[in-house]
Design an enzyme around this catalytic site. Sequence first.
Site, PDB file in Angstrom:
ATOM      1  N   ASP A  53       0.843  -1.197   0.000  1.00 55.70           N
ATOM      2  CA  ASP A  53       0.000   0.000   0.000  1.00 55.70           C
ATOM      3  C   ASP A  53       0.878   1.246   0.000  1.00 55.70           C
ATOM      4  O   ASP A  53       1.549   1.550   0.985  1.00 55.70           O
ATOM      5  CB  ASP A  53      -0.882  -0.006   1.256  1.00 55.70           C
ATOM      6  CG  ASP A  53      -1.816   1.201   1.313  1.00 55.70           C
ATOM      7  OD1 ASP A  53      -2.935   1.101   0.773  1.00 55.70           O
ATOM      8  OD2 ASP A  53      -1.427   2.248   1.875  1.00 55.70           O
ATOM      9  N   TYR A  58       3.110   9.648  -0.285  1.00 56.89           N
ATOM     10  CA  TYR A  58       4.256   9.075   0.430  1.00 56.89           C
ATOM     11  C   TYR A  58       5.575   9.298  -0.315  1.00 56.89           C
ATOM     12  O   TYR A  58       6.644   9.002   0.208  1.00 56.89           O
ATOM     13  CB  TYR A  58       4.070   7.568   0.683  1.00 56.89           C
ATOM     14  CG  TYR A  58       2.761   7.163   1.332  1.00 56.89           C
ATOM     15  CD1 TYR A  58       1.943   8.093   1.953  1.00 56.89           C
ATOM     16  CD2 TYR A  58       2.338   5.847   1.329  1.00 56.89           C
ATOM     17  CE1 TYR A  58       0.735   7.720   2.531  1.00 56.89           C
ATOM     18  CE2 TYR A  58       1.139   5.466   1.913  1.00 56.89           C
ATOM     19  CZ  TYR A  58       0.332   6.415   2.497  1.00 56.89           C
ATOM     20  OH  TYR A  58      -0.851   6.039   3.063  1.00 56.89           O
ATOM     21  N   HIS A 119      -7.644   9.679  -1.687  1.00 58.19           N
ATOM     22  CA  HIS A 119      -6.980   9.614  -0.376  1.00 58.19           C
ATOM     23  C   HIS A 119      -7.839  10.200   0.749  1.00 58.19           C
ATOM     24  O   HIS A 119      -7.709   9.824   1.908  1.00 58.19           O
ATOM     25  CB  HIS A 119      -5.635  10.349  -0.448  1.00 58.19           C
ATOM     26  CG  HIS A 119      -4.598   9.802   0.481  1.00 58.19           C
ATOM     27  ND1 HIS A 119      -3.282   9.629   0.120  1.00 58.19           N
ATOM     28  CD2 HIS A 119      -4.666   9.376   1.761  1.00 58.19           C
ATOM     29  CE1 HIS A 119      -2.603   9.124   1.141  1.00 58.19           C
ATOM     30  NE2 HIS A 119      -3.421   8.981   2.147  1.00 58.19           N
ATOM     31  N   GLN A 172     -10.628   2.896   3.134  1.00 59.40           N
ATOM     32  CA  GLN A 172      -9.437   2.723   3.980  1.00 59.40           C
ATOM     33  C   GLN A 172      -9.477   3.785   5.080  1.00 59.40           C
ATOM     34  O   GLN A 172      -9.346   4.974   4.803  1.00 59.40           O
ATOM     35  CB  GLN A 172      -8.159   2.857   3.144  1.00 59.40           C
ATOM     36  CG  GLN A 172      -6.917   2.582   3.963  1.00 59.40           C
ATOM     37  CD  GLN A 172      -5.614   2.715   3.171  1.00 59.40           C
ATOM     38  OE1 GLN A 172      -4.807   3.599   3.457  1.00 59.40           O
ATOM     39  NE2 GLN A 172      -5.399   1.852   2.205  1.00 59.40           N
ATOM     40  N   SER A 242       6.262  -1.558   8.566  1.00 61.18           N
ATOM     41  CA  SER A 242       7.504  -1.680   9.327  1.00 61.18           C
ATOM     42  C   SER A 242       8.672  -1.591   8.374  1.00 61.18           C
ATOM     43  O   SER A 242       8.603  -2.083   7.248  1.00 61.18           O
ATOM     44  CB  SER A 242       7.566  -2.999  10.103  1.00 61.18           C
ATOM     45  OG  SER A 242       8.774  -3.021  10.841  1.00 61.18           O
TER      46      SER A 242
HETATM   47  N1  LIG Z   1      -5.219   6.404   3.947  1.00 58.34           N
HETATM   48  C1  LIG Z   1      -4.616   7.104   4.887  1.00 58.34           C
HETATM   49  O1  LIG Z   1      -4.941   8.267   5.146  1.00 58.34           O
HETATM   50  C2  LIG Z   1      -3.494   6.477   5.648  1.00 58.34           C
HETATM   51  C3  LIG Z   1      -2.972   7.122   6.778  1.00 58.34           C
HETATM   52  C4  LIG Z   1      -1.937   6.498   7.473  1.00 58.34           C
HETATM   53  C5  LIG Z   1      -1.460   5.265   7.040  1.00 58.34           C
HETATM   54  N2  LIG Z   1      -1.952   4.689   5.908  1.00 58.34           N
HETATM   55  C6  LIG Z   1      -1.457   3.371   5.413  1.00 58.34           C
HETATM   56  O2  LIG Z   1      -1.541   2.411   6.450  1.00 58.34           O
HETATM   57  C7  LIG Z   1      -0.246   1.866   6.703  1.00 58.34           C
HETATM   58  C8  LIG Z   1      -0.099   1.501   8.158  1.00 58.34           C
HETATM   59  O3  LIG Z   1      -0.334   2.600   9.008  1.00 58.34           O
HETATM   60  P1  LIG Z   1       0.812   3.395   9.793  1.00 58.34           P
HETATM   61  O4  LIG Z   1       2.084   3.235   9.074  1.00 58.34           O
HETATM   62  O5  LIG Z   1       0.327   4.761  10.024  1.00 58.34           O
HETATM   63  O6  LIG Z   1       0.869   2.707  11.226  1.00 58.34           O
HETATM   64  P2  LIG Z   1       0.953   1.221  11.844  1.00 58.34           P
HETATM   65  O7  LIG Z   1       1.156   0.212  10.781  1.00 58.34           O
HETATM   66  O8  LIG Z   1      -0.180   1.078  12.770  1.00 58.34           O
HETATM   67  O9  LIG Z   1       2.248   1.327  12.764  1.00 58.34           O
HETATM   68  C9  LIG Z   1       3.535   1.526  12.254  1.00 58.34           C
HETATM   69  C10 LIG Z   1       4.470   1.738  13.433  1.00 58.34           C
HETATM   70  O10 LIG Z   1       4.550   0.553  14.217  1.00 58.34           O
HETATM   71  C11 LIG Z   1       5.915   0.116  14.303  1.00 58.34           C
HETATM   72  N3  LIG Z   1       5.890  -1.350  14.263  1.00 58.34           N
HETATM   73  C12 LIG Z   1       5.562  -2.128  13.220  1.00 58.34           C
HETATM   74  N4  LIG Z   1       5.572  -3.427  13.570  1.00 58.34           N
HETATM   75  C13 LIG Z   1       5.948  -3.467  14.871  1.00 58.34           C
HETATM   76  C14 LIG Z   1       6.143  -4.533  15.800  1.00 58.34           C
HETATM   77  N5  LIG Z   1       5.957  -5.799  15.457  1.00 58.34           N
HETATM   78  N6  LIG Z   1       6.532  -4.209  17.065  1.00 58.34           N
HETATM   79  C15 LIG Z   1       6.731  -2.904  17.406  1.00 58.34           C
HETATM   80  N7  LIG Z   1       6.542  -1.862  16.585  1.00 58.34           N
HETATM   81  C16 LIG Z   1       6.151  -2.137  15.316  1.00 58.34           C
HETATM   82  C17 LIG Z   1       6.617   0.736  13.115  1.00 58.34           C
HETATM   83  O11 LIG Z   1       7.986   0.947  13.376  1.00 58.34           O
HETATM   84  P3  LIG Z   1       9.134   0.259  12.473  1.00 58.34           P
HETATM   85  O12 LIG Z   1       8.878   0.712  11.058  1.00 58.34           O
HETATM   86  O13 LIG Z   1      10.386   0.802  13.042  1.00 58.34           O
HETATM   87  O14 LIG Z   1       8.974  -1.221  12.632  1.00 58.34           O
HETATM   88  C18 LIG Z   1       5.878   2.077  13.006  1.00 58.34           C
HETATM   89  O15 LIG Z   1       6.403   2.997  13.941  1.00 58.34           O
HETATM   90  C19 LIG Z   1       0.688   2.996   6.249  1.00 58.34           C
HETATM   91  O16 LIG Z   1       2.010   2.596   6.105  1.00 58.34           O
HETATM   92  C20 LIG Z   1       0.000   3.428   4.981  1.00 58.34           C
HETATM   93  O17 LIG Z   1       0.252   2.518   3.935  1.00 58.34           O
HETATM   94  C21 LIG Z   1      -2.982   5.269   5.222  1.00 58.34           C
END
Ligand SMILES: NC(=O)c1ccc[n+]([C@@H]2O[C@H](COP(=O)([O-])OP(=O)(O)OC[C@H]3O[C@@H](n4cnc5c(N)ncnc54)[C@H](OP(=O)(O)O)[C@@H]3O)[C@@H](O)[C@H]2O)c1
Length: 284
Positions: A53, A58, A119, A172, A242
């Site tokens: 994704d 990004y 988005h 999403q 991650s």
């Molecule tokens: N549509 C939208 O508006 C929108 C907004 C936000 C996000 N998104 C999408 O959703 C995806 C996921 O959301 P997100 O990136 O905001 O947050 P998330 O996946 O909930 O959390 C990511 C965080 O958790 C840490 N992490 C990952 N696995 C871990 C584990 N097993 N143990 C401890 N810490 C861990 C990561 O650090 P490390 O990288 O250091 O492991 C990072 O700091 C995004 O990457 C993006 O593709 C979409």
Amino acid sequence: MPAPSPVKSLVGTLKMLDGRTIPQFGLGVYEMNDADTYSATKGALEAGYKHIDTAEWYENEGQVGRALTDFCKSSGAKREDIYITSKLMHNRGYDAALRDLKASLGRAGLDYFDLYLLHSPIGGPDSRKELWRALVDAKKAGLCKSIGVSNYGAKHIQEMVDAGVELPVVNQIDLHPFMRHPDIVELCEKHDILLEAWAPLARATKFDNSVIVKMAAKYNREPAQIFLRWGLQHGYVIIPKSVSQKRIESNANIFDFEISDEDIKELDGLDEYHITDWDVVGVE
Ligand SMILES: NC(=O)c1ccc[n+]([C@@H]2O[C@H](COP(=O)([O-])OP(=O)(O)OC[C@H]3O[C@@H](n4cnc5c(N)ncnc54)[C@H](OP(=O)(O)O)[C@@H]3O)[C@@H](O)[C@H]2O)c1
């Protein structure tokens, strides 16, 4: 329709409204620099992930595309084996939307996205209507296979239902035990729109919550795996981010245990409208 049953492995897919399927589990690449995007995407694909994704926002569609191409070359996989999502950043009208989508494809070096999303709902009803028309036409032109929305509140989804337009295959939104958006979830499920959970780990902000710690001990899992299993069992598409290969692999290690219905209910009870990033589901 009730939420779909969770898939059993990284290759498991959910059926969407348009008849196509989407892998229920994927990698999110928000806030990754170029090097991390390339290595995380390639590492995830090598670990068996089938779904990435990304978004124009990004600024890493290019590295996702490069990692995908290299992975296909080294593994013999085909483009169509991997599911790539991107999203339109600017709400600037019909022509610009098609231009921006083509520019995203150009950066990624791809002929099509599997899924392309608006988005956000920002811009008002007329803008949303026009942009959605652009996505419908983009799909007809083969620039993407499926179309959906992101950060749409219940009123934005209802607006589409009332207008009688083609419905998005996914919405999403931020979804995890501390942010459950019950009104949006209920309306989407009523219309067979899949929920895709961004921040499925609540961005690692709640791993020390006592209920999460208790569940992690009970199921002998990491807190992250409890979050992800909760999303999987609710029938949500989950896209944890991650940059660490170790965590990319451990996050996907959730297909061999099940959280009981009673414990899912306890996790549901943690909802506190916990905002981890932006919150635009209520915009006009
Ligand atoms: N549509 C939208 O508006 C929108 C907004 C936000 C996000 N998104 C999408 O959703 C995806 C996921 O959301 P997100 O990136 O905001 O947050 P998330 O996946 O909930 O959390 C990511 C965080 O958790 C840490 N992490 C990952 N696995 C871990 C584990 N097993 N143990 C401890 N810490 C861990 C990561 O650090 P490390 O990288 O250091 O492991 C990072 O700091 C995004 O990457 C993006 O593709 C979409």
